[in-house]
Design an enzyme around this catalytic site. Structure first.
Site, PDB file in Angstrom:
ATOM      1  N   ARG A   1     -30.031 128.832  -3.420  1.00  0.00           N
ATOM      2  CA  ARG A   1     -29.040 128.754  -2.324  1.00  0.00           C
ATOM      3  C   ARG A   1     -27.908 129.778  -2.479  1.00  0.00           C
ATOM      4  O   ARG A   1     -26.762 129.506  -2.110  1.00  0.00           O
ATOM      5  CB  ARG A   1     -28.431 127.347  -2.227  1.00  0.00           C
TER       6      ARG A   1
ATOM      7  N   GLU B   1     -22.859 122.976  -0.431  1.00  0.00           N
ATOM      8  CA  GLU B   1     -23.838 123.969   0.017  1.00  0.00           C
ATOM      9  C   GLU B   1     -23.361 124.519   1.363  1.00  0.00           C
ATOM     10  O   GLU B   1     -23.530 125.692   1.670  1.00  0.00           O
ATOM     11  CB  GLU B   1     -25.204 123.291   0.160  1.00  0.00           C
TER      12      GLU B   1
ATOM     13  N   SER C   1     -28.415 119.313   3.928  1.00  0.00           N
ATOM     14  CA  SER C   1     -27.852 118.975   2.614  1.00  0.00           C
ATOM     15  C   SER C   1     -26.417 119.487   2.549  1.00  0.00           C
ATOM     16  O   SER C   1     -26.177 120.673   2.769  1.00  0.00           O
ATOM     17  CB  SER C   1     -28.632 119.659   1.495  1.00  0.00           C
TER      18      SER C   1
HETATM   19  N1  EPU Z   1     -33.073 110.902  -3.531  1.00  0.00           N
HETATM   20  C1  EPU Z   1     -32.298 109.780  -3.713  1.00  0.00           C
HETATM   21  N2  EPU Z   1     -31.686 109.219  -2.618  1.00  0.00           N
HETATM   22  C2  EPU Z   1     -31.826 109.739  -1.365  1.00  0.00           C
HETATM   23  C3  EPU Z   1     -32.649 110.866  -1.186  1.00  0.00           C
HETATM   24  C4  EPU Z   1     -33.258 111.449  -2.288  1.00  0.00           C
HETATM   25  O1  EPU Z   1     -32.149 109.270  -4.802  1.00  0.00           O
HETATM   26  O2  EPU Z   1     -31.209 109.192  -0.440  1.00  0.00           O
HETATM   27  C5  EPU Z   1     -33.659 111.556  -4.732  1.00  0.00           C
HETATM   28  C6  EPU Z   1     -35.083 111.211  -5.010  1.00  0.00           C
HETATM   29  O3  EPU Z   1     -35.247 111.115  -6.411  1.00  0.00           O
HETATM   30  C7  EPU Z   1     -35.834 112.424  -4.502  1.00  0.00           C
HETATM   31  C8  EPU Z   1     -34.861 113.530  -4.836  1.00  0.00           C
HETATM   32  O4  EPU Z   1     -33.577 112.947  -4.587  1.00  0.00           O
HETATM   33  O5  EPU Z   1     -37.044 112.593  -5.173  1.00  0.00           O
HETATM   34  C9  EPU Z   1     -35.025 114.790  -4.039  1.00  0.00           C
HETATM   35  O6  EPU Z   1     -34.897 114.493  -2.650  1.00  0.00           O
HETATM   36  P1  EPU Z   1     -35.556 115.450  -1.545  1.00  0.00           P
HETATM   37  O7  EPU Z   1     -36.993 115.655  -1.846  1.00  0.00           O
HETATM   38  O8  EPU Z   1     -35.233 114.917  -0.204  1.00  0.00           O
HETATM   39  O9  EPU Z   1     -34.874 116.849  -1.767  1.00  0.00           O
HETATM   40  P2  EPU Z   1     -33.357 117.268  -2.020  1.00  0.00           P
HETATM   41  O10 EPU Z   1     -33.293 117.814  -3.392  1.00  0.00           O
HETATM   42  O11 EPU Z   1     -32.401 116.213  -1.646  1.00  0.00           O
HETATM   43  C10 EPU Z   1     -33.746 119.737  -1.264  1.00  0.00           C
HETATM   44  C11 EPU Z   1     -33.052 120.712  -0.363  1.00  0.00           C
HETATM   45  C12 EPU Z   1     -33.410 120.413   1.094  1.00  0.00           C
HETATM   46  C13 EPU Z   1     -34.920 120.526   1.244  1.00  0.00           C
HETATM   47  C14 EPU Z   1     -35.567 119.507   0.300  1.00  0.00           C
HETATM   48  C15 EPU Z   1     -37.079 119.594   0.308  1.00  0.00           C
HETATM   49  C16 EPU Z   1     -31.008 121.267  -1.547  1.00  0.00           C
HETATM   50  C17 EPU Z   1     -29.525 121.118  -1.610  1.00  0.00           C
HETATM   51  N3  EPU Z   1     -31.622 120.611  -0.556  1.00  0.00           N
HETATM   52  O12 EPU Z   1     -33.199 118.459  -0.969  1.00  0.00           O
HETATM   53  O13 EPU Z   1     -32.811 121.412   1.893  1.00  0.00           O
HETATM   54  O14 EPU Z   1     -35.308 120.253   2.579  1.00  0.00           O
HETATM   55  O15 EPU Z   1     -35.147 119.785  -1.058  1.00  0.00           O
HETATM   56  O16 EPU Z   1     -37.517 120.672  -0.434  1.00  0.00           O
HETATM   57  O17 EPU Z   1     -31.584 121.987  -2.348  1.00  0.00           O
HETATM   58  C18 EPU Z   1     -30.849 121.879   3.136  1.00  0.00           C
HETATM   59  O18 EPU Z   1     -30.628 122.768   2.332  1.00  0.00           O
HETATM   60  O19 EPU Z   1     -30.067 121.653   4.117  1.00  0.00           O
HETATM   61  C19 EPU Z   1     -32.010 121.032   2.954  1.00  0.00           C
HETATM   62  C20 EPU Z   1     -32.259 119.990   3.737  1.00  0.00           C
END
Ligand code: EPU
Length: 347
Positions: A171, A343, A245
Site C-alpha cells: 500500500r 490507509e 479498509s
Molecule cells: N478479520 C477479523 N474480523 C473481521 C474481518 C476480518 O478478525 O471483521 C480477520 C480474519 O482473521 C481474516 C483476516 O482478518 O482472516 C483478514 O481479513 P480479509 O481477508 O478480509 O482481509 P484484510 O486483511 O482485512 C486486505 C486488504 C483489502 C483486500 C483484502 C483481500 C488491507 C488494508 N486490506 O484486507 O483491501 O480486499 O485484504 O485481499 O490490506 C482496501 O484496501 O480497501 C481493501 C479492501
C-alpha cells in the site's frame, strides 16, 4: 481551458465514497492532458495564484475530507484504454487515469488477458491505483505494472515512471512519500502475460472453486468469484458510505508477536509471517478484539461484516469519522501495543 471552467465553492459530497459533506474553494474537471497543462501554466504565470495547492481527485474512494479544501481540486476524467503492444508472450495495456479501475479489469477479462482479475471490483480509478499499489486476494498492482505517465504539477513537464522508479511496497509508492502531491498520473500501462497464471491460493477463492466444483478455473471465473466475495464482505459505498479498509494491516516483529502470545495465551492471534523477523497481523482482527466490530457512534461506525471498514450511516461528518478512527487506534494501542496506520488519506 478557459478560466470559467474552474468552478468556485463546489460540494465534494458526490466526489467522496464516504459521502461526507465538505467543500473545495476551486474545482475543475480535466478531460484532456492539455486541460491540465493550461491550469499548470496559469499557476506558473500568476504570482500568488489562488488555484493552489492542487489536489488530484480520482474516484474519491480512498480519502476522508475532515475539513473544507482551500485550493484547487482537479477531477481526473482522462478516458481511454487499449492494447498498445502485442508481444509473443505478453500484451501491454494502457489506460488513462480517469477510467474506472473495474472497467479496466472487465476489459482485460473480456479479452482474456490475465493478471488483474483478483483486483476485480476495487473501487476508484486507474490513476489512483499505483499511488497506493492497490492489492487484494494475493495480487498487487506492482505484479503487473509496466509504466505510468505523469505530469509534474509545478512545471507541466511530462515524465514516464517505470517499475523501479515507483518504489512500490505494501500500500505504498513514491507518490505517497517524497513525490506526494507533486504529480498527476495521466495513464498507466500494465504488462499482462498471455499464458494465464491464475492466483487461487487465497482461502475464500479456493473454497468457492471447490464449492462450485470448478475443475479448471479460467480468468472470468476468478473475476466473478472475487467480485462475489467482495460484494458479500464489503459494503457498497452507494448504499453505505465507506472507503474500504481504513487502516493498513500492521507489520510487527517476531519478538513483539511472541510477547503478545505470552500476554494473551487464550487468543489464537491470526498472523501471516512475511519473513523470519516480520509478521503481518490483520487490523480487522485487532479492531474486533477491542469490541469495535459493528459498533455505531452517532452516524459513524464500523461495518457489521468487516471491522476494518469505517462507515458513514448517513450524516456523519469527516471530523466525526476521523475521531472514531483515533478512538480505534487508541484502543488497539492500549490493548495490543500496536500503532495502526491509516490507509485512507485524511485531508
Ligand atoms: N478479520 C477479523 N474480523 C473481521 C474481518 C476480518 O478478525 O471483521 C480477520 C480474519 O482473521 C481474516 C483476516 O482478518 O482472516 C483478514 O481479513 P480479509 O481477508 O478480509 O482481509 P484484510 O486483511 O482485512 C486486505 C486488504 C483489502 C483486500 C483484502 C483481500 C488491507 C488494508 N486490506 O484486507 O483491501 O480486499 O485484504 O485481499 O490490506 C482496501 O484496501 O480497501 C481493501 C479492501
Amino acid at each position: 481551458m478557459p478560466l470559467t471552467n474552474i468552478l468556485e465553492n463546489v460540494s465534494l459530497k458526490p466526489y467522496n465514497t464516504f459521502g461526507v459533506v465538505a467543500k473545495t474553494r476551486y474545482f475543475a474537471t480535466i478531460k484532456t492532458i492539455n486541460d491540465l497543462y493550461t491550469i499548470v501554466k496559469l499557476n506558473q504565470k500568476t504570482a500568488n495564484s489562488p488555484y493552489q495547492p492542487i489536489m488530484i481527485l480520482g474516484g474519491g474512494s480512498n480519502l476522508l475530507f475532515a475539513k473544507n479544501y482551500q485550493g484547487l481540486i482537479i477531477h481526473n476524467a482522462l478516458k481511454g484504454m487499449a492494447k498498445v503492444k502485442d508481444a509473443t508472450d505478453y500484451v501491454l495495456v494502457k489506460a488513462y487515469g480517469g477510467e474506472i479501475w473495474n472497467d479496466l479489469v472487465q476489459f482485460c477479462i473480456h479479452n482474456n488477458w490475465s493478471g488483474i482479475e483478483n483486483l476485480s471490483l476495487i473501487p476508484g480509478c486507474v490513476g489512483a491505483a499505483p499511488i497506493q499499489n492497490i492489492g487484494a486476494y494475493g495480487v498487487e498492482l506492482k505484479d503487473v505494472f509496466y509504466a505510468l505517465e505523469a505530469m509534474h504539477l509545478a512545471t507541466g513537464k511530462l515524465r514516464t515512471f517505470y517499475h523501479n522508479d515507483c518504489q512500490f511496497a505494501y500500500r505504498e509508492s513514491i507518490f505517497k512519500k517524497e513525490l506526494k502531491g507533486q504529480y498527476c498520473i495521466l495513464s498507466v500501462t500494465l504488462q499482462l502475460p498471455k499464458k494465464a497464471k491464475l492466483k487461487t491460493n487465497y482461502g475464500a477463492i479456493k473454497q468457492t472453486i471447490a464449492q462450485e466444483g470448478i475443475k479448471k478455473p479460467n480468468i472470468a471465473d476468478i473475476g466473478r468469484i472475487v467480485s462475489a466475495i467482495r460484494t458479500q464482505k464489503l459494503p457498497n459505498p452507494k448504499v453505505l458510505g465507506n472507503s474500504g479498509s481504513f487502516f493498513k494491516n500492521p507489520i510487527i516483529s517476531q519478538k513483539a508477536f511472541t510477547q503478545l502470545q505470552t500476554q494473551y495465551p487464550s487468543l489464537n492471534i491470526p498472523n501471516y509471517p512475511l519473513s523470519k523477523k516480520e509478521i503481518k497481523i490483520p487490523a480487522a482482527w485487532l479492531i474486533e478484539q477491542c469490541g469495535w466490530k459493528g459498533k455505531r457512534v452517532g452516524d459513524t461506525g464500523t461495518y457489521k461484516n468487516h471491522a476494518l471498514v469505517l462507515v458513514n450511516h448517513g450524516k456523519a461528518s469527516g471530523k466525526a469519522i476521523q475521531q472514531l478512527s483515533k478512538d480505534i487506534q487508541a484502543s488497539v494501542w492500549q490493548k495490543f501495543n500496536i500503532a495502526l496506520q491509516t490507509e485512507v488519506t485524511i485531508l
